[in-house]
Design an enzyme around this catalytic site. Structure first.
Site, PDB file in Angstrom:
ATOM      1  N   ASP A   5      23.659   1.214 -18.423  1.00  0.00           N
ATOM      2  CA  ASP A   5      22.226   1.063 -18.712  1.00  0.00           C
ATOM      3  C   ASP A   5      21.683   2.460 -19.009  1.00  0.00           C
ATOM      4  O   ASP A   5      21.475   3.272 -18.099  1.00  0.00           O
ATOM      5  CB  ASP A   5      21.548   0.428 -17.483  1.00  0.00           C
ATOM      6  CG  ASP A   5      20.025   0.461 -17.579  1.00  0.00           C
ATOM      7  OD1 ASP A   5      19.490   1.000 -18.567  1.00  0.00           O
ATOM      8  OD2 ASP A   5      19.383  -0.048 -16.640  1.00  0.00           O
ATOM      9  N   LYS A  39      10.823   3.626 -24.783  1.00  0.00           N
ATOM     10  CA  LYS A  39      10.948   4.779 -23.892  1.00  0.00           C
ATOM     11  C   LYS A  39      11.329   6.028 -24.676  1.00  0.00           C
ATOM     12  O   LYS A  39      11.584   7.078 -24.111  1.00  0.00           O
ATOM     13  CB  LYS A  39      11.995   4.493 -22.813  1.00  0.00           C
ATOM     14  CG  LYS A  39      11.582   3.360 -21.867  1.00  0.00           C
ATOM     15  CD  LYS A  39      12.582   3.178 -20.771  1.00  0.00           C
ATOM     16  CE  LYS A  39      12.416   1.872 -20.031  1.00  0.00           C
ATOM     17  NZ  LYS A  39      11.201   1.762 -19.224  1.00  0.00           N
TER      18      LYS A  39
HETATM   19  N1  PLP Z   1      16.869   0.066 -16.939  1.00  0.00           N
HETATM   20  C1  PLP Z   1      16.202   1.169 -16.598  1.00  0.00           C
HETATM   21  C2  PLP Z   1      16.922   2.296 -15.939  1.00  0.00           C
HETATM   22  C3  PLP Z   1      14.839   1.249 -16.845  1.00  0.00           C
HETATM   23  O1  PLP Z   1      14.155   2.344 -16.490  1.00  0.00           O
HETATM   24  C4  PLP Z   1      14.187   0.164 -17.461  1.00  0.00           C
HETATM   25  C5  PLP Z   1      12.722   0.205 -17.666  1.00  0.00           C
HETATM   26  O2  PLP Z   1      11.998   0.871 -16.985  1.00  0.00           O
HETATM   27  C6  PLP Z   1      14.940  -0.948 -17.826  1.00  0.00           C
HETATM   28  C7  PLP Z   1      16.277  -0.963 -17.546  1.00  0.00           C
HETATM   29  C8  PLP Z   1      14.315  -2.111 -18.511  1.00  0.00           C
HETATM   30  O3  PLP Z   1      13.886  -1.745 -19.779  1.00  0.00           O
HETATM   31  P1  PLP Z   1      13.026  -2.741 -20.675  1.00  0.00           P
HETATM   32  O4  PLP Z   1      11.880  -3.187 -19.818  1.00  0.00           O
HETATM   33  O5  PLP Z   1      12.596  -1.910 -21.832  1.00  0.00           O
HETATM   34  O6  PLP Z   1      13.905  -3.868 -21.070  1.00  0.00           O
END
Ligand code: PLP
Length: 442
Positions: A236, A262
């Protein structure tokens, strides 16, 4: 450029028309952004109109970049121009507008491939974000590969997006979720990781950079170790790609996920990188238009990669905007961004460490630009509310990582997440704000 099989764009007339239109639109889209001095951070900050406003009567200090970064004018202008002059559905129109929209939308794929050094365009799947990307792997790869007794290994510091999709597929297939623990600095216990791997392990899914603690995990070591047992690894990378140079081939990751919003791009758009061999063997996750080769009532066959996983009309403007966002980040330079954010992180850590009755949560040796902290006797939500009244935006709560809060036995934290367009003054305003919070609560 990867062409959708439904398109026949080889005609010279179509190419010429495309070129003329492309040049015209490029002219129209000249934005005011002009990043000539690559390390002129004040100038770069001025690319973000949102940062110029007052919030609750004070100049806005935006330190919630981990949740969503801000968008430079070049990206919003590009999306605006797309909506005004270029919109048509993609992958299906013979007319020029549709072909131009397709080219603009597909340009993000080429840029993502280069950004993360993927092996081919087929390995870049468009999704709606990290959450969607992980669900795709869980539902497609997981459903066809997991069975009762198998194990999926995640870590204690995962975002819910890298826990819940695995739990859901584990429940359906009879597999079990296992957890790599961390220490009180917020570092993974690598001995425990090694001990947890077994013949039962069918997937390792680990966060590259923790959104709640800032920890940078040793993902290369994790991947190499898992690969010794032929176990695939999903990383991730939601908090890693925006802040550091990621090379998926050098890492050896089987799957790698991130979100456009992000990294100065729009919401509703993200990426799943997957090794071609794995993606080819995986069944589609969603059915519908665009992801098919031939449909009859008896049987349907699938489109080629990457379209096999991209059913329906996609968020075209978001893809176009993301393409410009990658240009923007590249123009500054990912290495320069990483360096600047590290500088600001060190400045913030030094300042916050001097504040009495403030505890930083997450003190790993290797950290990205996230500082989670607690103020003695003050609930994070109360502190965040007071900071907001002074124009300072930080995140409060569990940051979609409740198991981390359970580890530390706390309800949540305050989190300042820093981006390259922040500056020392933002940090100083945060410090002043914290002092005001402490004063307010006596
Ligand atoms: N993984 C991490 C480490 C994150 O910081 C986030 C969002 O803050 C996500 C997954 C999920 O991302 P999204 O909401 O853009 O799908």
């Amino acid at each position: 450029m990867l062409r959708h099989p439904e398109l026949d764009s080889e005609s010279v007339a179509v190419k010429m028309l495309n070129q003329v239109q492309h040049d015209l639109i490029n002219e129209m889209n000249q934005t005011t952004t002009d990043i000539t001095a690559k390390t002129n951070w004040a100038k770069i900050r001025a690319d973000f109109p949102v940062l110029e406003q007052q919030m609750n009567g004070k100049p806005l200090v935006y330190l919630d970049n981990g949740a969503s970064s801000q968008m430079p004018k070049s990206v919003s202008d590009r999306m605006d121009a797309y909506h005004k002059h270029e919109h048509a559905n993609v992958h299906r129109g013979i007319h020029s507008l549709s072909q131009h929209a397709t080219d603009a939308y597909e340009s993000a794929r080429t840029k993502v491939k280069e950004l993360i050094n993927a092996g081919s365009l087929e390995e870049i799947i468009y999704t709606t974000g990290t959450t969607d990307s992980i669900n795709l792997v869980a539902q497609s790869y997981g459903r066809s590969n997991f069975k009762a007794g198998d194990e999926i290994l995640v870590s204690e510091m995962e975002h819910h997006a890298n826990i819940v999709p695995w739990q859901m597929i584990a429940e359906e297939t009879g597999a079990a979720l296992k957890v790599i623990p961390m220490n009180d600095k917020g570092e993974l216990l690598m001995d425990e990781f090694h001990a947890l791997l077994s013949d039962k392990t069918k997937m390792v899914a680990v966060v590259h950079v923790s959104n709640a603690l800032g920890t940078i995990n040793p993902v290369k070591e994790i991947i190499e170790t898992a690969h010794q047992r032929d176990i695939p690894v999903l990383i991730d990378g939601a908090q890693a790609v925006p802040h550091s140079k990621v090379d998926v081939q050098a890492l050896g990751a089987d799957f790698y996920t991130f979100s456009a919003h992000k990294m100065c791009g729009p919401t509703g758009f993200g990426i799943l990188y997957g090794k071609k061999k794995l993606l080819e063997a995986m069944p589609p996750y969603r059915g519908g238009g665009d992801m098919i080769d031939k449909v009859t009532f008896e049987k349907t066959t699938w489109n080629d990669l990457p379209h096999k996983f991209e059913a329906g009309t996609p968020p075209i403007a978001a893809g176009v905007g993301f393409s410009t966002a990658i240009d923007y980040l590249n123009e500054i330079g990912i290495e320069a961004i990483a360096e600047r954010e590290h500088e600001l992180l060190e400045y913030a850590a030094e300042k916050l460490n001097q504040i009495e009755k403030l505890t930083i949560v997450g003190t790993a040796d290797k950290k990205a630009s996230v500082i989670s902290f607690l103020l003695d006797g003050i609930h994070p939500t109360d502190a965040g509310t007071i900071l907001d009244q002074h124009g300072i935006a930080v995140r409060t709560g569990h940051h979609c990582a409740q198991p981390i809060m359970q580890h530390f036995d706390i309800p949540g934290t305050l989190r300042a997440s820093i981006s390259f367009y922040n500056n020392e003054e933002d940090i100083e305003r945060l410090v002043e704000g914290i002092e005001l919070v402490k004063k307010f609560f006596g």
